[in-house]
Motif scaffolding. Structure first.
Motif, PDB file in Angstrom:
ATOM      1  N   ALA A   1      10.726  -6.068  -0.239  1.00  0.00           N
ATOM      2  CA  ALA A   1      11.130  -4.691   1.018  1.00  0.00           C
ATOM      3  C   ALA A   1      11.426  -5.165   2.088  1.00  0.00           C
ATOM      4  O   ALA A   1      12.036  -4.166   2.546  1.00  0.00           O
ATOM      5  CB  ALA A   1       9.598  -3.817   0.537  1.00  0.00           C
ATOM      6  N   ILE A   2      11.006  -6.344   2.625  1.00  0.00           N
ATOM      7  CA  ILE A   2      11.210  -6.205   3.854  1.00  0.00           C
ATOM      8  C   ILE A   2      12.679  -6.578   4.096  1.00  0.00           C
ATOM      9  O   ILE A   2      13.265  -6.145   4.710  1.00  0.00           O
ATOM     10  CB  ILE A   2      10.418  -7.780   3.884  1.00  0.00           C
ATOM     11  CG1 ILE A   2       8.966  -7.524   4.292  1.00  0.00           C
ATOM     12  CG2 ILE A   2      11.131  -8.387   5.346  1.00  0.00           C
ATOM     13  CD1 ILE A   2       8.311  -9.019   4.253  1.00  0.00           C
ATOM     14  N   TRP A   3      13.751  -7.374   2.549  1.00  0.00           N
ATOM     15  CA  TRP A   3      14.885  -7.485   2.594  1.00  0.00           C
ATOM     16  C   TRP A   3      15.755  -5.685   2.511  1.00  0.00           C
ATOM     17  O   TRP A   3      17.034  -6.279   2.970  1.00  0.00           O
ATOM     18  CB  TRP A   3      14.943  -8.130   1.156  1.00  0.00           C
ATOM     19  CG  TRP A   3      14.452  -9.600   1.083  1.00  0.00           C
ATOM     20  CD1 TRP A   3      13.880 -10.077   2.077  1.00  0.00           C
ATOM     21  CD2 TRP A   3      15.085 -10.112   0.056  1.00  0.00           C
ATOM     22  NE1 TRP A   3      13.884 -11.739   0.865  1.00  0.00           N
ATOM     23  CE2 TRP A   3      13.651 -12.097   0.287  1.00  0.00           C
ATOM     24  CE3 TRP A   3      15.469 -10.177  -0.947  1.00  0.00           C
ATOM     25  CZ2 TRP A   3      14.183 -13.223  -0.921  1.00  0.00           C
ATOM     26  CZ3 TRP A   3      15.537 -11.133  -2.248  1.00  0.00           C
ATOM     27  CH2 TRP A   3      14.782 -12.772  -2.161  1.00  0.00           C
ATOM     28  N   ALA A   4      15.259  -4.970   2.029  1.00  0.00           N
ATOM     29  CA  ALA A   4      15.588  -4.067   2.077  1.00  0.00           C
ATOM     30  C   ALA A   4      15.680  -2.875   2.555  1.00  0.00           C
ATOM     31  O   ALA A   4      15.720  -1.561   2.718  1.00  0.00           O
ATOM     32  CB  ALA A   4      15.307  -3.591   0.339  1.00  0.00           C
ATOM     33  N   ASP A   5      14.747  -3.138   3.830  1.00  0.00           N
ATOM     34  CA  ASP A   5      14.762  -2.445   5.061  1.00  0.00           C
ATOM     35  C   ASP A   5      15.751  -2.455   5.871  1.00  0.00           C
ATOM     36  O   ASP A   5      15.407  -0.979   6.740  1.00  0.00           O
ATOM     37  CB  ASP A   5      13.766  -3.048   5.767  1.00  0.00           C
ATOM     38  CG  ASP A   5      14.085  -4.423   6.713  1.00  0.00           C
ATOM     39  OD1 ASP A   5      14.892  -4.620   6.692  1.00  0.00           O
ATOM     40  OD2 ASP A   5      13.475  -4.831   7.576  1.00  0.00           O
ATOM     41  N   GLU A   6      17.224  -2.743   5.680  1.00  0.00           N
ATOM     42  CA  GLU A   6      18.353  -1.699   6.542  1.00  0.00           C
ATOM     43  C   GLU A   6      18.928  -0.588   5.794  1.00  0.00           C
ATOM     44  O   GLU A   6      19.146  -0.175   5.914  1.00  0.00           O
ATOM     45  CB  GLU A   6      19.325  -3.365   6.537  1.00  0.00           C
ATOM     46  CG  GLU A   6      19.306  -3.768   5.520  1.00  0.00           C
ATOM     47  CD  GLU A   6      20.892  -5.148   5.945  1.00  0.00           C
ATOM     48  OE1 GLU A   6      21.966  -4.770   5.335  1.00  0.00           O
ATOM     49  OE2 GLU A   6      20.525  -5.851   6.712  1.00  0.00           O
ATOM     50  N   LEU A   7      18.287  -0.826   4.508  1.00  0.00           N
ATOM     51  CA  LEU A   7      19.570   0.297   3.514  1.00  0.00           C
ATOM     52  C   LEU A   7      19.208   1.641   3.602  1.00  0.00           C
ATOM     53  O   LEU A   7      17.474   2.592   4.871  1.00  0.00           O
ATOM     54  CB  LEU A   7      18.097   0.343   2.464  1.00  0.00           C
ATOM     55  CG  LEU A   7      18.549  -0.679   1.105  1.00  0.00           C
ATOM     56  CD1 LEU A   7      17.982  -0.350   0.014  1.00  0.00           C
ATOM     57  CD2 LEU A   7      20.312  -0.802   0.964  1.00  0.00           C
ATOM     58  N   LYS A   8      19.917   2.519   4.040  1.00  0.00           N
ATOM     59  CA  LYS A   8      19.674   4.033   4.421  1.00  0.00           C
ATOM     60  C   LYS A   8      18.655   4.847   3.591  1.00  0.00           C
ATOM     61  O   LYS A   8      17.904   5.535   4.981  1.00  0.00           O
ATOM     62  CB  LYS A   8      20.587   4.960   4.349  1.00  0.00           C
ATOM     63  CG  LYS A   8      22.171   3.998   4.777  1.00  0.00           C
ATOM     64  CD  LYS A   8      23.375   5.500   3.935  1.00  0.00           C
ATOM     65  CE  LYS A   8      24.891   4.688   4.389  1.00  0.00           C
ATOM     66  NZ  LYS A   8      25.744   5.448   4.124  1.00  0.00           N
ATOM     67  N   GLN A   9      18.328   4.566   2.858  1.00  0.00           N
ATOM     68  CA  GLN A   9      16.868   5.438   2.314  1.00  0.00           C
ATOM     69  C   GLN A   9      15.605   3.894   2.176  1.00  0.00           C
ATOM     70  O   GLN A   9      15.457   3.067   0.581  1.00  0.00           O
ATOM     71  CB  GLN A   9      16.661   5.873   0.976  1.00  0.00           C
ATOM     72  CG  GLN A   9      15.130   6.906   1.624  1.00  0.00           C
ATOM     73  CD  GLN A   9      15.438   7.729  -0.213  1.00  0.00           C
ATOM     74  OE1 GLN A   9      16.544   7.801  -1.133  1.00  0.00           O
ATOM     75  NE2 GLN A   9      14.836   8.222  -0.571  1.00  0.00           N
ATOM     76  N   PRO A  10      15.575   3.136   2.805  1.00  0.00           N
ATOM     77  CA  PRO A  10      14.537   2.011   3.060  1.00  0.00           C
ATOM     78  C   PRO A  10      12.782   2.347   2.370  1.00  0.00           C
ATOM     79  O   PRO A  10      12.489   2.761   2.165  1.00  0.00           O
ATOM     80  CB  PRO A  10      14.637   1.511   4.605  1.00  0.00           C
ATOM     81  CG  PRO A  10      13.675   2.460   5.166  1.00  0.00           C
ATOM     82  CD  PRO A  10      15.083   3.586   5.372  1.00  0.00           C
ATOM     83  N   PRO A  11      12.420   1.074   1.784  1.00  0.00           N
ATOM     84  CA  PRO A  11      11.244   1.155   0.947  1.00  0.00           C
ATOM     85  C   PRO A  11      10.567   1.743   1.738  1.00  0.00           C
ATOM     86  O   PRO A  11       9.837   2.761   0.614  1.00  0.00           O
ATOM     87  CB  PRO A  11      10.475  -0.337   0.496  1.00  0.00           C
ATOM     88  CG  PRO A  11      12.559  -0.578   0.914  1.00  0.00           C
ATOM     89  CD  PRO A  11      13.312   0.021   1.035  1.00  0.00           C
ATOM     90  N   LEU A  12      10.031   1.444   2.595  1.00  0.00           N
ATOM     91  CA  LEU A  12       9.164   2.289   3.618  1.00  0.00           C
ATOM     92  C   LEU A  12       9.351   3.740   3.849  1.00  0.00           C
ATOM     93  O   LEU A  12       8.592   4.417   4.349  1.00  0.00           O
ATOM     94  CB  LEU A  12       8.859   2.158   5.710  1.00  0.00           C
ATOM     95  CG  LEU A  12       7.877   0.283   5.258  1.00  0.00           C
ATOM     96  CD1 LEU A  12       8.260   0.092   6.908  1.00  0.00           C
ATOM     97  CD2 LEU A  12       7.059   0.843   5.412  1.00  0.00           C
TER      98      LEU A  12
END
Length: 212
Positions: free
Chosen positions: A168-179
């Motif tokens: 999830a930390i790695w994916a925090d730059e996605l347009k719809q991030p895990p958070l």
């Protein structure tokens, strides 16, 4: 004492979380990716794959992040970070750790490094866009899994939860991030309050501000 060969915010982060959670003695040994230390002869003698992390446990040397997490959990059964053989939740835990490493992590690698997966660099932007969609669907699946249970493999904290937190930390730059997902976001914010995760993030220089 365990020795974890690591680099901040790399795949070594999940085993680092586990070691902190176990409250066991361990030594962190930096493998500097900036100088290609993971391709140096002394490191390759430990880990012929030339990847990070590597765990040294006495005479045993283990690489692959998920394998290290499983080994640590099974070596410390009293901490119950993996269900024991015979427990019906064990298969669920193994299912999710395999999904996280074989599917989500693999797709993230293609998202971050599209040039490694094509001989034509002009494909990169299209590949990244496709991966964004695929990864969003994967985090939506995980969000649905967490709608009715406290942790990924049930009601007991497990290695899956630490592994998912790393991804999830790695994916925090996605347009719809895990958070941004309702249940996944609440779950991640709850995990971010654990002392083990706080300690690792301090050591690896990662702010948890967004998780507050």
């Amino acid at each position: 004492m365990y020795k974890l060969y690591y680099y901040p915010l790399n795949a070594s982060m999940a085993p680092h979380f586990i070691l902190e959670e176990l409250q066991t003695d361990f030594e962190l040994i930096l493998v500097d990716r900036k100088t290609d230390a993971h391709k140096a002869a002394d490191y390759l003698a430990l880990n012929p794959a030339g990847r990070i992390p590597t765990l040294v446990d006495g005479q045993q040397v283990i690489f692959e992040s998920a394998a290290i997490c499983i080994h640590l959990a099974e070596t410390h059964p009293a901490r119950m970070l993996i269900p024991q053989i015979g427990d019906h939740n064990r298969a669920t835990c193994l299912q999710w750790i395999m999904y996280l490493t074989n599917t989500v992590q693999a797709e993230l690698m293609l998202y971050f490094y599209p040039q490694r997966h094509s001989i034509d660099s002009s494909h990169a932007s299209v590949m990244v866009a496709a991966q964004e969609i695929r990864l969003t669907d994967m985090f939506a699946l995980l969000d649905a899994q967490l709608e009715t249970q406290k942790f990924l493999a049930g009601e007991q904290l497990s290695i899956c939860d630490f592994y998912l937190f790393m991804l999830a930390i790695w994916a925090d730059e996605l347009k719809q991030p895990p958070l941004s997902f309702e249940y996944l976001g609440k779950y991640l914010r709850r995990l971010a309050k654990r002392e083990s995760i706080i300690n690792v993030c301090k050591k690896e220089n990662l702010s948890l501000f967004d998780y507050q």
